[in-house]
Design a protein around this motif. Structure first.
Motif, PDB file in Angstrom:
ATOM      1  N   HIS A   1       0.728  -0.951  -0.193  1.00 55.97           N
ATOM      2  CA  HIS A   1      -0.673  -0.043   0.156  1.00 55.97           C
ATOM      3  C   HIS A   1       1.212   1.245   0.324  1.00 55.97           C
ATOM      4  O   HIS A   1       1.537   1.642   0.905  1.00 55.97           O
ATOM      5  CB  HIS A   1      -0.309  -0.201   1.337  1.00 55.97           C
ATOM      6  CG  HIS A   1      -1.842   1.347   1.223  1.00 55.97           C
ATOM      7  ND1 HIS A   1      -3.247   1.152   1.498  1.00 55.97           N
ATOM      8  CD2 HIS A   1      -1.562   2.956   1.095  1.00 55.97           C
ATOM      9  CE1 HIS A   1      -3.774   2.026   1.299  1.00 55.97           C
ATOM     10  NE2 HIS A   1      -2.668   3.046   1.439  1.00 55.97           N
TER      11      HIS A   1
ATOM     12  N   LYS B   1      -8.831  -0.804  -6.111  1.00 53.55           N
ATOM     13  CA  LYS B   1      -8.635   0.199  -5.261  1.00 53.55           C
ATOM     14  C   LYS B   1     -10.587   0.967  -4.918  1.00 53.55           C
ATOM     15  O   LYS B   1     -11.182   1.980  -5.243  1.00 53.55           O
ATOM     16  CB  LYS B   1      -8.115   1.101  -5.148  1.00 53.55           C
ATOM     17  CG  LYS B   1      -8.716   2.412  -3.330  1.00 53.55           C
ATOM     18  CD  LYS B   1      -7.635   0.981  -2.244  1.00 53.55           C
ATOM     19  CE  LYS B   1      -7.876   1.679  -0.924  1.00 53.55           C
ATOM     20  NZ  LYS B   1      -6.232   2.798  -0.547  1.00 53.55           N
TER      21      LYS B   1
ATOM     22  N   TYR C   1     -12.420   3.637  -2.566  1.00 51.86           N
ATOM     23  CA  TYR C   1     -12.560   4.897  -1.721  1.00 51.86           C
ATOM     24  C   TYR C   1     -14.088   5.229  -1.402  1.00 51.86           C
ATOM     25  O   TYR C   1     -14.253   5.373  -2.820  1.00 51.86           O
ATOM     26  CB  TYR C   1     -11.947   6.052  -2.354  1.00 51.86           C
ATOM     27  CG  TYR C   1     -10.336   5.942  -2.114  1.00 51.86           C
ATOM     28  CD1 TYR C   1      -9.439   6.463  -1.314  1.00 51.86           C
ATOM     29  CD2 TYR C   1      -9.556   5.121  -3.778  1.00 51.86           C
ATOM     30  CE1 TYR C   1      -7.795   5.661  -1.054  1.00 51.86           C
ATOM     31  CE2 TYR C   1      -8.163   5.437  -3.638  1.00 51.86           C
ATOM     32  CZ  TYR C   1      -7.431   5.138  -2.764  1.00 51.86           C
ATOM     33  OH  TYR C   1      -5.836   4.760  -2.394  1.00 51.86           O
TER      34      TYR C   1
ATOM     35  N   THR D   1     -11.419  10.055   2.330  1.00 44.23           N
ATOM     36  CA  THR D   1     -10.152  10.782   2.448  1.00 44.23           C
ATOM     37  C   THR D   1      -9.410  10.972   1.458  1.00 44.23           C
ATOM     38  O   THR D   1     -10.361  11.607   0.654  1.00 44.23           O
ATOM     39  CB  THR D   1      -9.016   8.803   2.805  1.00 44.23           C
ATOM     40  OG1 THR D   1      -7.925   9.247   3.181  1.00 44.23           O
ATOM     41  CG2 THR D   1      -9.019   8.567   1.380  1.00 44.23           C
TER      42      THR D   1
ATOM     43  N   HIS E   1     -10.294   0.844   1.106  1.00 37.85           N
ATOM     44  CA  HIS E   1      -9.910   2.088   2.331  1.00 37.85           C
ATOM     45  C   HIS E   1     -11.288   2.010   3.714  1.00 37.85           C
ATOM     46  O   HIS E   1     -12.874   2.417   3.330  1.00 37.85           O
ATOM     47  CB  HIS E   1     -10.110   4.166   2.158  1.00 37.85           C
ATOM     48  CG  HIS E   1     -10.287   4.477   3.151  1.00 37.85           C
ATOM     49  ND1 HIS E   1      -9.337   5.116   3.562  1.00 37.85           N
ATOM     50  CD2 HIS E   1     -10.964   4.815   4.490  1.00 37.85           C
ATOM     51  CE1 HIS E   1      -9.116   6.009   4.605  1.00 37.85           C
ATOM     52  NE2 HIS E   1     -10.543   5.985   4.766  1.00 37.85           N
TER      53      HIS E   1
ATOM     54  N   HIS F   1      -4.961  -0.790   5.763  1.00 42.04           N
ATOM     55  CA  HIS F   1      -4.515  -0.077   6.849  1.00 42.04           C
ATOM     56  C   HIS F   1      -5.439  -0.097   7.946  1.00 42.04           C
ATOM     57  O   HIS F   1      -5.820   0.867   7.901  1.00 42.04           O
ATOM     58  CB  HIS F   1      -4.098   2.258   6.407  1.00 42.04           C
ATOM     59  CG  HIS F   1      -5.522   2.461   5.483  1.00 42.04           C
ATOM     60  ND1 HIS F   1      -6.962   2.507   5.522  1.00 42.04           N
ATOM     61  CD2 HIS F   1      -4.769   3.218   4.592  1.00 42.04           C
ATOM     62  CE1 HIS F   1      -7.027   3.168   5.040  1.00 42.04           C
ATOM     63  NE2 HIS F   1      -5.868   3.501   4.137  1.00 42.04           N
TER      64      HIS F   1
ATOM     65  N   LEU G   1      -5.254   9.138   7.943  1.00 42.51           N
ATOM     66  CA  LEU G   1      -6.585   8.368   7.861  1.00 42.51           C
ATOM     67  C   LEU G   1      -6.231   6.741   8.077  1.00 42.51           C
ATOM     68  O   LEU G   1      -5.378   6.947   6.524  1.00 42.51           O
ATOM     69  CB  LEU G   1      -7.593   8.881   6.628  1.00 42.51           C
ATOM     70  CG  LEU G   1      -8.139  10.840   7.493  1.00 42.51           C
ATOM     71  CD1 LEU G   1      -8.952  11.045   6.107  1.00 42.51           C
ATOM     72  CD2 LEU G   1      -9.134  10.386   8.986  1.00 42.51           C
TER      73      LEU G   1
HETATM   74 ZN    ZN Z   1      -6.720   4.677   2.824  1.00 44.80          ZN
END
Ligand code: ZN
Ligand code: NCD
Ligand code: ZN
Length: 349
Positions: A13, A99, A101, A106, A136, A174, A219
């Protein structure tokens, strides 16, 4: 133990940005990592394989001479990503994940997904073709407290998603809470998580006690100590579901030290040294190699790296700043502070 040799790690990441910013930061990751999953949240975002291929070439062009660092590209999922784009991504061989989001969650997430139910066609194609979804994992509902947004995401988004697509490969990116660590540990093997070095080393006191410290603001936001301990336990458990993802996210000093500062921690210059410090705190240095170098490629079904790196117990001082895109500066994690481990062969910083 005064020296530690391990298979070269990868970063699952990483934010490299673009243009002159890319040129300022990519060498830091390339000096440590064999490969990295490159985040697509540029302005505008990387939503097509064609854009990903062009961005990949810009990264390769910005690498220091002789570097063998391999950027593994991702696409930015939108409400309108068609199944055909997923098929093209897989066929290209250069795109390794998509990905998610949530819109507004963020940095550069404005074009993100407003409701995952809009993405059924893309998600079905990903499940069928084995292309991982990187998440995320924070809700954006204004009534949910910022410290609760990850835990609520598990219930409101993650569990329904996996009920609809039980075979989808998902990386919970994360992770920052005991709830996320527990959820991933108990989930089937197609669910994994990345953990950053800063969430293993710091809790929210580091950011908020004795003055507000914007270079610790990221974040998902740093949580209380109980959560840091849960993340350390997960990372050092030896479970193949947890692997290294720095989320190194460069922003210019002025954009961080501002009345509305950007989220992101810049850890790339000493990523593996930071992780070594965290694993040493947990008396688990012998587990660092699995987390940093084995479990990520295993999950992505890529070969493990064959070369090695050595870390030495040697005190050194993290520079106060690095140059960023010409006349700007970037402040790294633990700027000006002393670090206990040093990557062998590292020159003057
Ligand atoms: Zn993120
Ligand atoms: N982690 C962050 O605080 N910031 C990231 C975005 C992200 O990974 O959420 C960024 O791109 O700056
Ligand atoms: Zn990130």
């Amino acid at each position: 133990m005064d020296s530690l040799t391990l298979t070269r790690p990868d970063d699952w990441h990483l934010h490299l940005r673009d243009g002159p910013h890319l040129g300022s930061v990519v060498g830091h990751s390339a000096a440590q990592m064999g490969r990295a999953i490159i985040m697509p949240n540029l302005k505008p975002p990387i939503t097509t394989t064609r854009q990903a291929a062009a961005y990949r070439q810009r990264i390769l062009d910005a690498l220091p001479q002789g570097s063998e660092f391999q950027p593994l590209m991702t696409l930015y999922l939108t409400d309108t990503t068609p199944a055909e784009e997923i098929e093209q991504a897989v066929a290209s061989g250069i795109v390794h994940a998509v990905k998610l989001y949530p819109a507004g969650a963020t940095t550069n997430s404005d074009s993100g997904v407003t409701d995952l139910r809009h993405c059924e066609a893309a998600l079905k194609a990903m499940a069928r073709l084995g292309l991982p979804l990187l998440v995320h994992g924070e809700v954006t509902d204004s009534d949910i407290d910022i410290f609760d947004r990850e835990a609520v995401f598990i219930e409101r988004v993650m569990k329904p998603l996996l009920e609809r697509h039980p075979g989808l490969k998902v990386v919970f990116e994360h992770i920052t809470t005991a709830q996320a660590a527990e959820f991933v540990a108990q989930a089937p093997d197609n669910i994994a998580a990345t953990i950053t070095a800063h969430h293993l080393l710091f809790n929210r006191n580091h950011m908020l006690v004795g003055g507000i410290k914007p270079h610790y603001y990221c974040l998902p936001i740093l949580k209380r100590e109980r959560h840091r301990q849960a993340l350390l336990a997960a990372a050092t458990s030896g479970s193949g579901k947890f692997f290294l993802g720095t989320d190194s996210a460069p922003h210019a000093q002025g954009d961080k030290e501002s009345s509305c500062g950007c989220a992101g921690v810049y850890s790339a210059p000493a990523a593996i040294e930071f992780y070594a410090a965290a694993f040493e705190e947990a008396a688990a240095l012998e587990r660092l190699e699995g987390f940093a170098s084995h479990f990520g490629p295993d999950f992505y079904q890529l070969p493990r790296n064959t070369d090695r790196i050595t870390l030495r117990r040697q005190e050194w001082t993290m520079p106060e700043a690095y140059p960023y895109a010409g006349d700007q500066r970037i402040i790294p994690l633990q700027a000006g502070q002393s670090l206990a481990w040093k990557l062998a062969g590292k020159g003057a910083q």
